[in-house]
Motif scaffolding. Structure first.
Motif, PDB file in Angstrom:
ATOM      1  N   GLY A  28       0.704  -1.144  -0.234  1.00 33.12           N
ATOM      2  CA  GLY A  28      -0.045   0.075   0.039  1.00 33.12           C
ATOM      3  C   GLY A  28       0.946   1.122  -0.019  1.00 33.12           C
ATOM      4  O   GLY A  28       1.889   1.305  -0.665  1.00 33.12           O
ATOM      5  N   HIS A  33      -4.599  11.856   1.213  1.00 36.92           N
ATOM      6  CA  HIS A  33      -5.906  11.525   0.597  1.00 36.92           C
ATOM      7  C   HIS A  33      -6.880  12.678   0.680  1.00 36.92           C
ATOM      8  O   HIS A  33      -7.863  12.548   1.355  1.00 36.92           O
ATOM      9  CB  HIS A  33      -6.416  10.325   0.834  1.00 36.92           C
ATOM     10  CG  HIS A  33      -5.844   9.055   0.318  1.00 36.92           C
ATOM     11  ND1 HIS A  33      -4.573   8.783   0.596  1.00 36.92           N
ATOM     12  CD2 HIS A  33      -6.186   8.363  -0.755  1.00 36.92           C
ATOM     13  CE1 HIS A  33      -4.204   7.606  -0.215  1.00 36.92           C
ATOM     14  NE2 HIS A  33      -5.237   7.578  -1.002  1.00 36.92           N
ATOM     15  N   ASP A  42      -4.766   3.725   1.004  1.00 43.86           N
ATOM     16  CA  ASP A  42      -4.395   2.643   0.416  1.00 43.86           C
ATOM     17  C   ASP A  42      -4.324   1.344   0.616  1.00 43.86           C
ATOM     18  O   ASP A  42      -4.474   0.237   0.104  1.00 43.86           O
ATOM     19  CB  ASP A  42      -3.168   2.897  -0.665  1.00 43.86           C
ATOM     20  CG  ASP A  42      -3.458   4.212  -1.492  1.00 43.86           C
ATOM     21  OD1 ASP A  42      -4.803   4.470  -2.013  1.00 43.86           O
ATOM     22  OD2 ASP A  42      -2.585   4.737  -2.296  1.00 43.86           O
ATOM     23  N   GLY A 117      -2.262  -1.848  -3.562  1.00 42.37           N
ATOM     24  CA  GLY A 117      -3.391  -0.837  -3.388  1.00 42.37           C
ATOM     25  C   GLY A 117      -3.168   0.798  -3.812  1.00 42.37           C
ATOM     26  O   GLY A 117      -3.991   1.464  -3.468  1.00 42.37           O
ATOM     27  N   HIS A 118      -1.978   0.784  -4.370  1.00 41.28           N
ATOM     28  CA  HIS A 118      -1.346   2.326  -4.637  1.00 41.28           C
ATOM     29  C   HIS A 118      -1.109   2.416  -5.988  1.00 41.28           C
ATOM     30  O   HIS A 118      -0.152   1.701  -6.390  1.00 41.28           O
ATOM     31  CB  HIS A 118      -0.472   2.694  -3.650  1.00 41.28           C
ATOM     32  CG  HIS A 118       0.274   4.179  -4.046  1.00 41.28           C
ATOM     33  ND1 HIS A 118      -0.347   5.184  -4.430  1.00 41.28           N
ATOM     34  CD2 HIS A 118       1.628   4.519  -4.148  1.00 41.28           C
ATOM     35  CE1 HIS A 118       0.410   6.086  -4.590  1.00 41.28           C
ATOM     36  NE2 HIS A 118       1.690   5.518  -4.604  1.00 41.28           N
ATOM     37  N   SER A 144      -3.116  -4.875  -9.282  1.00 39.75           N
ATOM     38  CA  SER A 144      -3.639  -3.649  -8.474  1.00 39.75           C
ATOM     39  C   SER A 144      -5.120  -4.093  -8.515  1.00 39.75           C
ATOM     40  O   SER A 144      -5.889  -4.351  -9.390  1.00 39.75           O
ATOM     41  CB  SER A 144      -3.648  -2.438  -9.188  1.00 39.75           C
ATOM     42  OG  SER A 144      -1.964  -1.871  -9.146  1.00 39.75           O
ATOM     43  N   HIS A 164      -7.854   9.315  -7.298  1.00 38.05           N
ATOM     44  CA  HIS A 164      -7.382   9.314  -5.862  1.00 38.05           C
ATOM     45  C   HIS A 164      -8.209  10.324  -5.318  1.00 38.05           C
ATOM     46  O   HIS A 164      -8.530  11.485  -5.256  1.00 38.05           O
ATOM     47  CB  HIS A 164      -6.012  10.174  -6.320  1.00 38.05           C
ATOM     48  CG  HIS A 164      -5.188  10.003  -4.766  1.00 38.05           C
ATOM     49  ND1 HIS A 164      -4.475   9.112  -4.211  1.00 38.05           N
ATOM     50  CD2 HIS A 164      -4.949  11.213  -4.135  1.00 38.05           C
ATOM     51  CE1 HIS A 164      -3.860   9.602  -3.327  1.00 38.05           C
ATOM     52  NE2 HIS A 164      -4.313  10.786  -3.088  1.00 38.05           N
ATOM     53  N   GLU A 169     -12.506   5.878  -4.298  1.00 37.60           N
ATOM     54  CA  GLU A 169     -11.995   5.445  -3.032  1.00 37.60           C
ATOM     55  C   GLU A 169     -12.662   5.967  -1.774  1.00 37.60           C
ATOM     56  O   GLU A 169     -12.511   5.255  -0.684  1.00 37.60           O
ATOM     57  CB  GLU A 169     -10.577   6.114  -2.815  1.00 37.60           C
ATOM     58  CG  GLU A 169      -9.383   5.405  -3.658  1.00 37.60           C
ATOM     59  CD  GLU A 169      -7.869   6.023  -3.286  1.00 37.60           C
ATOM     60  OE1 GLU A 169      -7.029   5.304  -3.604  1.00 37.60           O
ATOM     61  OE2 GLU A 169      -7.821   7.171  -3.308  1.00 37.60           O
TER      62      GLU A 169
END
Length: 254
Positions: A28, A33, A42, A117-118, A144, A164, A169
């Protein structure tokens, strides 16, 4: 034992499960964020998708043997340092992945799956996997989580997925960890012109321009319409996709 956590096994159990098991490594990041999501978004989301996928596999008659590693919580996030991040350089992240893969193979594993996760990790992770397979007698896969879907059609909004700190998310976090979402989620002020990293002037181009992340305030799209119901559907879809990917990897590498 079809599923276990590496941290809870003895070394002899690690050796035994390595004979025919899949080592699964989530990775991650720790980075900004926007104003409403935590730094570890993430990492938290990749852990959630992995946990849900393993729960689904546990219900199957044929259950792949999976050993889950602790998530690597740091990634390549220099583009978020304008606000705050704990970032590894590309060379360092590649070296860390090399060392982790080396350690797993030395400990007896011949099948390894890295789940990311990123977005900033993606290219580095895939290069590490390709490079490692050239020098080690192992089969290594990478993905991913947001790229794996089970639905015949997109259950969300592909135009802002993954984005993002935006709608995607934020919806996932409202479903997975609503306690960590700062509400009410503010609307994102439209930014003109749109950032080139998210809106390239020609399909297929990757364009990065200095200062773009700071200019757009740290998010790619408006998160204010995110909701937990959509987030739950999106998480379930990605978990089903990951579960199918793990099963397919297992079947192809027996």
């Amino acid at each position: 034992m079809s599923q276990s956590k590496l941290s809870e096994l003895t070394w002899r159990e690690v050796r035994r499960t390595g004979e025919d098991g899949i080592a699964l490594l989530p990775i991650g990041s720790q980075e900004q964020h926007a104003a409403h999501l935590p730094m570890g978004t993430d990492t938290l989301l990749v852990e959630e998708v992995v946990d849900r996928a393993l729960d689904l596999l546990a219900q199957e008659a044929h259950r792949p043997k999976v050993v889950l590693l602790p998530a690597l919580p740091f990634g390549h996030s220099p583009h978020h340092l304008f606000a705050a991040a704990v970032s590894l350089s590309a060379d360092t992240l590649g070296a860390v992945l090399d060392d982790l893969l080396d350690s797993l193979v030395t400990s007896g594993y011949r099948r390894i799956l890295v789940v990311n996760g990123h977005g900033g990790n993606d290219e580095i992770m895939r290069l590490a996997v390709k490079r490692f397979a050239l020098r080690s007698e192992a089969t290594v896969a990478a993905c991913s989580y947001w790229t794996l879907t089970a639905a015949e059609r997109e259950v969300g909004r592909p135009d802002v997925t993954p984005g993002h700190a935006g709608w995607f998310e934020t919806s996932l976090m409202l479903a997975a960890r609503p306690d960590l979402v700062r509400t009410p989620v503010p609307a994102r002020t439209p930014v003109e012109p749109p950032p080139l990293f998210d809106n390239p002037p020609y399909p297929g181009l990757t364009v990065e321009r200095h200062g773009e992340w700071a200019r757009v305030g740290g998010s790619t799209d408006d998160p204010s319409t995110a909701d937990a119901v959509s987030g739950g559907r999106l998480l379930d879809d990605r978990a089903r996709g990951l579960a199918r990917a793990i099963a397919a990897f297992d079947a192809a590498t027996q």
